[in-house]
Each structure stands twice: as structure tokens, then as C-alpha cells.
Design a protein around this motif. Structure first.
Motif, PDB file in Angstrom:
ATOM      1  N   ASP A 332      70.187 -44.497  59.236  1.00 29.39           N
ATOM      2  CA  ASP A 332      69.612 -44.215  58.069  1.00 29.39           C
ATOM      3  C   ASP A 332      68.144 -44.681  57.829  1.00 29.39           C
ATOM      4  N   THR A 333      68.007 -45.653  58.827  1.00 28.69           N
ATOM      5  CA  THR A 333      66.619 -46.275  58.619  1.00 28.69           C
ATOM      6  C   THR A 333      65.424 -45.184  59.420  1.00 28.69           C
ATOM      7  N   LEU A 334      65.794 -44.119  59.889  1.00 26.18           N
ATOM      8  CA  LEU A 334      64.630 -43.182  60.267  1.00 26.18           C
ATOM      9  C   LEU A 334      63.962 -42.836  59.120  1.00 26.18           C
ATOM     10  N   PRO A 335      62.618 -42.469  59.604  1.00 28.51           N
ATOM     11  CA  PRO A 335      61.666 -42.207  58.593  1.00 28.51           C
ATOM     12  C   PRO A 335      62.153 -40.974  57.797  1.00 28.51           C
ATOM     13  N   GLY A 336      62.154 -40.672  56.619  1.00 27.57           N
ATOM     14  CA  GLY A 336      62.783 -39.392  55.981  1.00 27.57           C
ATOM     15  C   GLY A 336      62.067 -39.063  54.723  1.00 27.57           C
ATOM     16  N   VAL A 337      62.379 -37.825  54.258  1.00 24.71           N
ATOM     17  CA  VAL A 337      61.881 -37.357  53.154  1.00 24.71           C
ATOM     18  C   VAL A 337      63.079 -36.838  52.235  1.00 24.71           C
ATOM     19  N   ASP A 338      62.663 -36.898  51.015  1.00 23.34           N
ATOM     20  CA  ASP A 338      63.532 -36.375  49.889  1.00 23.34           C
ATOM     21  C   ASP A 338      63.243 -34.898  49.500  1.00 23.34           C
ATOM     22  N   VAL A 339      64.371 -34.243  49.304  1.00 17.70           N
ATOM     23  CA  VAL A 339      63.969 -32.764  48.963  1.00 17.70           C
ATOM     24  C   VAL A 339      65.093 -32.696  47.530  1.00 17.70           C
ATOM     25  N   PRO A 340      64.501 -31.897  46.599  1.00 19.10           N
ATOM     26  CA  PRO A 340      65.322 -31.886  45.468  1.00 19.10           C
ATOM     27  C   PRO A 340      66.577 -31.388  45.810  1.00 19.10           C
ATOM     28  N   ARG A 341      67.599 -31.795  45.269  1.00 14.27           N
ATOM     29  CA  ARG A 341      69.256 -31.117  45.510  1.00 14.27           C
ATOM     30  C   ARG A 341      69.298 -29.961  45.098  1.00 14.27           C
ATOM     31  N   ALA A 342      68.576 -29.319  44.132  1.00 16.56           N
ATOM     32  CA  ALA A 342      68.722 -28.075  43.598  1.00 16.56           C
ATOM     33  C   ALA A 342      68.105 -27.003  44.899  1.00 16.56           C
ATOM     34  N   GLU A 343      67.097 -27.495  45.620  1.00 11.30           N
ATOM     35  CA  GLU A 343      66.452 -26.638  46.255  1.00 11.30           C
ATOM     36  C   GLU A 343      67.434 -26.323  47.592  1.00 11.30           C
ATOM     37  N   LEU A 344      68.065 -27.524  47.843  1.00  8.64           N
ATOM     38  CA  LEU A 344      68.819 -27.712  49.143  1.00  8.64           C
ATOM     39  C   LEU A 344      70.090 -26.852  48.869  1.00  8.64           C
ATOM     40  N   GLU A 345      70.512 -26.930  47.489  1.00 16.32           N
ATOM     41  CA  GLU A 345      71.729 -26.030  47.242  1.00 16.32           C
ATOM     42  C   GLU A 345      71.463 -24.411  47.463  1.00 16.32           C
ATOM     43  N   ALA A 346      70.201 -24.135  47.064  1.00 19.20           N
ATOM     44  CA  ALA A 346      69.829 -22.681  47.284  1.00 19.20           C
ATOM     45  C   ALA A 346      69.623 -22.459  48.455  1.00 19.20           C
ATOM     46  N   GLY A 347      69.423 -23.412  49.302  1.00 18.82           N
ATOM     47  CA  GLY A 347      69.075 -23.138  50.904  1.00 18.82           C
ATOM     48  C   GLY A 347      67.485 -23.153  51.150  1.00 18.82           C
ATOM     49  N   ILE A 348      67.301 -23.892  52.328  1.00 16.15           N
ATOM     50  CA  ILE A 348      65.710 -23.864  52.603  1.00 16.15           C
ATOM     51  C   ILE A 348      65.758 -23.447  54.026  1.00 16.15           C
ATOM     52  N   PRO A 349      64.675 -22.471  54.059  1.00 12.75           N
ATOM     53  CA  PRO A 349      64.801 -21.647  55.485  1.00 12.75           C
ATOM     54  C   PRO A 349      64.346 -22.801  56.332  1.00 12.75           C
ATOM     55  N   ALA A 350      64.862 -22.664  57.705  1.00 13.60           N
ATOM     56  CA  ALA A 350      64.731 -24.018  58.672  1.00 13.60           C
ATOM     57  C   ALA A 350      63.229 -24.193  58.661  1.00 13.60           C
ATOM     58  N   PHE A 351      62.271 -23.189  59.022  1.00 13.94           N
ATOM     59  CA  PHE A 351      60.909 -23.449  59.218  1.00 13.94           C
ATOM     60  C   PHE A 351      60.226 -24.343  58.104  1.00 13.94           C
ATOM     61  N   ARG A 352      60.581 -24.161  56.996  1.00 13.81           N
ATOM     62  CA  ARG A 352      60.048 -24.553  55.785  1.00 13.81           C
ATOM     63  C   ARG A 352      60.302 -26.108  55.823  1.00 13.81           C
ATOM     64  N   LEU A 353      61.687 -26.202  56.043  1.00  9.80           N
ATOM     65  CA  LEU A 353      62.272 -27.758  56.021  1.00  9.80           C
ATOM     66  C   LEU A 353      61.492 -28.515  57.085  1.00  9.80           C
ATOM     67  N   PHE A 354      61.230 -27.950  58.362  1.00 13.22           N
ATOM     68  CA  PHE A 354      60.509 -28.758  59.267  1.00 13.22           C
ATOM     69  C   PHE A 354      59.075 -29.038  58.878  1.00 13.22           C
ATOM     70  N   ALA A 355      58.407 -28.271  58.215  1.00 10.90           N
ATOM     71  CA  ALA A 355      57.094 -28.615  57.738  1.00 10.90           C
ATOM     72  C   ALA A 355      57.133 -29.529  56.408  1.00 10.90           C
ATOM     73  N   ILE A 356      57.935 -29.326  55.663  1.00  7.33           N
ATOM     74  CA  ILE A 356      58.405 -30.308  54.632  1.00  7.33           C
ATOM     75  C   ILE A 356      58.405 -31.692  55.192  1.00  7.33           C
TER      76      ILE A 356
END
Length: 414
Positions: A332-356
RNA sequence: GGAGGGGUGCCCGAGAGGCUAAAGGGGACGGACUGUAAAUCCGUUGGCGCACGCCUACGUUGGUUCGAAUCCAACCCCCUCCA
């Protein structure tokens, strides 16, 4: 034959390229505490590993009881050093320079001890004396000691002329100002040595001459070699771009990874330059053959990271890497990013997530990464670039994204 | 001030009205092979929810043309020679 501890170790570790007067400098180093300076341009608000050789030699100097002087080029950055550049640099505003200077100054804190003691590092800003210089007085007092004939012969000038690249009169004056700096630092702080990259040779020699001619004082110059990788590439690029020394620009984990990925042939050389490890131990590690050099690389990475980011961050990075590469687990110490939970619940396209997550520079790049078969989510290859990633993909509290074999990021719901 | 040459994507560099998102190389990224190495081979390399399509891009601004990186004009910048 050199006898001073500093010069001896600096030579053995590979820091010395050229010296204006090895014997004289050696004698001065043995006679007492020497103040040595390196100038740093304020062209960016942080330093990267390209400046690490300079930082490490100052560190070595301090370890041997001498005084490092970090000169911030607040004034000279307003000119732009033509050395080693084949194009005129864009002029920076005074505000940018001030901001850059503050950022760069912070880079030294982990490497040098600053303070008021005899071997404590100090900083100076050449804007303090350069900006108030008067043109005519300067020409009369300093200009008489420079001949254009000689200035035209310097590499920094010659290269531009040979390549038919413009060299402005502004830049042409850079070496005069750098010479002025050396003399000024000698007057103010008794600074007797200027260190710089090999492209600084000409500028350094000019300063030595000026100090001798006007003040009748002997000062010295030392240059460090240009560090390239064994395969000839300029050192200092990672998949994320430049290898910055500060964690807001590059995480300690990625910094560790940069060193971990050193080429075999560079391990010994890099350990000598970029760690404090004793030479005898380096010699032993360097002798490791085949896949065993990987142990040496891990040590190199951990030691180098320790210097820049501290023991804890270095240990974390090493452990994170061990889990990711040797156990195949996402720490869990890998570098990471936070994404709003609501967006993740709605589903984020894979390509978008890699860019984020920063694993791709744009959505298009992320799509190509996926098409090329280099993208994985939770270690499963992604086949469909538009595939919706949702909370269902959370393993624990994070989703592990991978670009290629080496780059991993965690995405958390926030 | 005069004459000539030039400014192309991250970099170098070809292109001289439609076939050009622009050859080729380098670099970078991904894949294969490995040891999180090197070398080698293969692929990708402007943006956009990207099959179609739209937008942005060959120094800048205008113009000619159904159509311009390519032609014209003015301007900016660089190089060379002359003054």
C-alpha cells in the motif's frame, strides 16, 4: 601524488576530471579548512540527478572537514550560461528566478549540513553583488583583464560559432560575471576553490586569472566528469521524466526505482559517486557477477534514496519494491492517486484511469498502451480500453494499475 | 543598410499545391527474450469516450485557391557575405 584526504577520496571515487593545480590544491587542503563553491543556475525550481555529482562532491568535501559554499545564481541566471548549450536560453523573469531559487535551495538540505560552524555549509546569491555593478566601472576594472582574443577561444563560445548558432553579447559576458563571482567569494568568504562540471572549465579558469591579477591571490579550480550511462545515454531520465531530487516532483519510490534500474556496467561507478558506502565495500559488491549484481543495485538504490529522502523513505521504497517485484504483491506504499468514490461507483473507462494515474500522458497514450498489451489492472491484462473500472475492482481499498513490467500505481476511492 | 540562404512534430531532418497528422533517423514508451541490466528483434509515437468524425500542428499575420507545410504579401527571428 595527492595526500589530502578529500582530494584522494574524490579522485578514487571518480569525481575529478581536471584540476588547475593539483599539487597546490592538495597543499591548501592539508594546510587547513578550505571553502569551496559550486554555482547553481536557477532555471528550474528543483534539481535533478544531473546536479547530483556536484552535490555529492560538496558533501564529500564537508565530510572531510572543509566548507561547502552553495552559490545561487540569482544574478547570472538573468544572463544565461551559454556553456554546453547550443541555443540561447529563454530569459526568465526576476519573479521566476526568485521562486526557482527557493526551490533549489531546499534540495541541498538532505545532503549538506548548514550552519555557522567552520565546516558548515553556507549559501550566497550572486545577485547581491552583480546587480549593483555599474557598466563603465565594471568595464574599466574587470574588462581590462579579459581579451576578446582569449574569450573567443573558449569552448562555450567556439561551439556556438562553429555550429553557426547565435551567441548574444549578453551570453558572451557570462564568463566575466562568473569570474567576478569567484573573486568576490574569495574576498567575502576566503573561498579558494571553485568546482563545476567539465563544461565550466573555461569559466573557472577565467575566475582564477582575475583573482590572481587583481588581488594577487591564488585560487583553484576542479571539474567533475560528465556522467553518462555505460551505453552512452545522458543520465537522468526515468519513465516519469527527469529524475528530480524532491519528493513533490518524484516520489521516493520512483527515485529508488531509477537507481535500481542502473545498467550493470555502471553499478560500481555510481555507488562511488552517489553513495557514502566505503570504497572497499563497493569493490566487493562490484565484483558480483551475473544476476548477483541485482543485490548491489538494490543497495545502490537504497543508499542513494536514503541520502535524498531519509532512511525511512528509503526502507519503504525498498520494501515496496520487494513486495511488488519479488512477491508480486501491491504494497500500500506504492505511489497512488485518489479518485472520488462517486466516479468509481459510476465506472471509469480503463484508458481514462491510466491517464489519471499518471501512467500515460494522455487518454490517447493510455489507449495505445492498452492496445499494445502493456496495461494491467490488478495484474490482469486489459483487453478493452473502454472497459469500465468500478468499486468492484477494489482489492482491499485500492486498485493496482500497471504500465509495463515496472510501473505500478494504486488507485484509491476517496 | 544591401545581397543571398533559412525557420517543419521531443530532437535531427525530408517534403515544394490534393495520395500529408507530414518520409527517414534518434529519443521515448510498450511487447518478446532476460536478472526490474545490456544487446537484439517487433510494435507504438498530436488531442478528443478515437470505426466514421471533429479539432490542433510545418516562425507570425493576412491573401490566392474547391484545396496550402507547399504559391503570394507583410512582419518577426536566425545564418553567410558585403557596407
Amino acid at each position: 601524488m595527492v595526500n589530502s584526504e578529500f582530494l584522494q577520496e574524490a579522485t578514487e571515487r571518480g569525481f575529478v576530471f581536471q584540476c588547475t593545480d593539483t599539487e597546490g590544491l592538495d597543499a591548501a587542503l592539508r594546510a587547513g579548512t578550505v571553502t569551496a563553491y559550486i554555482g547553481f543556475d536557477c532555471t528550474a525550481d528543483s534539481l535533478h540527478v544531473g546536479s547530483l555529482v556536484q552535490i555529492m562532491i560538496l558533501r564529500l568535501l564537508q565530510r572531510h572537514g572543509h566548507r561547502p559554499l552553495v552559490l545561487m545564481g540569482g544574478g547570472t541566471t538573468r544572463i544565461g550560461d551559454p556553456s554546453g548549450k547550443d541555443e540561447t536560453r529563454q530569459l526568465l523573469t526576476d519573479e521566476q528566478i526568485a521562486a526557482n531559487m527557493a526551490g533549489i535551495r531546499r534540495c541541498f538540505d538532505p545532503f549538506l549540513r548548514f550552519g555557522d560552524g567552520p565546516a558548515d555549509a553556507i549559501t550566497a546569491n550572486n545577485d547581491d553583488w552583480l546587480s549593483s555593478l555599474g557598466y563603465i566601472p565594471l568595464l574599466r576594472e574587470v574588462g581590462t583583464h579579459f581579451t576578446v582574443n582569449r574569450m573567443l577561444g573558449f569552448d562555450s563560445v567556439r561551439i556556438r560559432l562553429d555550429r553557426e548558432q547565435p551567441l548574444t553579447f549578453l551570453e558572451f559576458n557570462y564568463m566575466i560575471l562568473q569570474s567576478y563571482d569567484f573573486r568576490e567569494l574569495n574576498r567575502r568568504y576566503g573561498c579558494a576553490l571553485q568546482i563545476g562540471g567539465s563544461d565550466q572549465w573555461g569559466n573557472i579558469v577565467c575566475g582564477i586569472d582575475l583573482t590572481r591579477r587583481t588581488d594577487n591571490r591564488t585560487v583553484f579550480g576542479l571539474t567533475t566528469p560528465l556522467i553518462a550511462t555505460a551505453s552512452g545515454a545522458k543520465m537522468g531520465k526515468s519513465a516519469q521524466g527527469a529524475v528530480w531530487l524532491t519528493r513533490d516532483r518524484l516520489s521516493p519510490y520512483d527515485y529508488w526505482q531509477f537507481w535500481r534500474n542502473t545498467e550493470d556496467a555502471d553499478v560500481g561507478r555510481f555507488m562511488r559517486l552517489f553513495t557514502d558506502l566505503p570504497l572497499a565495500e563497493i569493490a566487493r559488491l562490484e565484483a558480483l557477477g551475473g544476476a548477483e549484481v541485482n543485490e548491489a543495485k538494490k543497495l545502490l538504490a537504497t543508499e542513494a534514496t536514503r541520502l535524498a529522502h531519509g532512511v525511512e523513505a528509503a526502507a519503504d521504497a525498498a520494501e515496496t519494491a520487494r513486495l511488488a517485484f519479488e512477491e508480486g504483491e501491491a504494497a500500500d506504499t506504492l505511489p497512488g492517486v485518489d479518485v472520488p468514490r462517486a466516479e468509481l461507483e459510476a465506472g471509469i473507462p480503463a484508458f481514462r484511469l491510466f491517464a489519471i494515474a499518471g501512467l500515460a500522458g494522455s487518454n490517447g497514450e493510455a489507449r495505445r498502451l492498452i492496445r499494445g498489451g502493456g496495461a494491467r489492472i490488478n495484474d490482469m491484462p486489459v483487453k478493452d480500453e473502454g472497459h469500465a473500472v468500478t468499486v468492484a475492482d477494489l482489492h482491499g481499498d485500492a486498485i493496482k494499475l500497471s504500465a509495463g513490467r515496472k510501473q505500478h500505481r494504486l488507485v484509491r476511492a476517496a
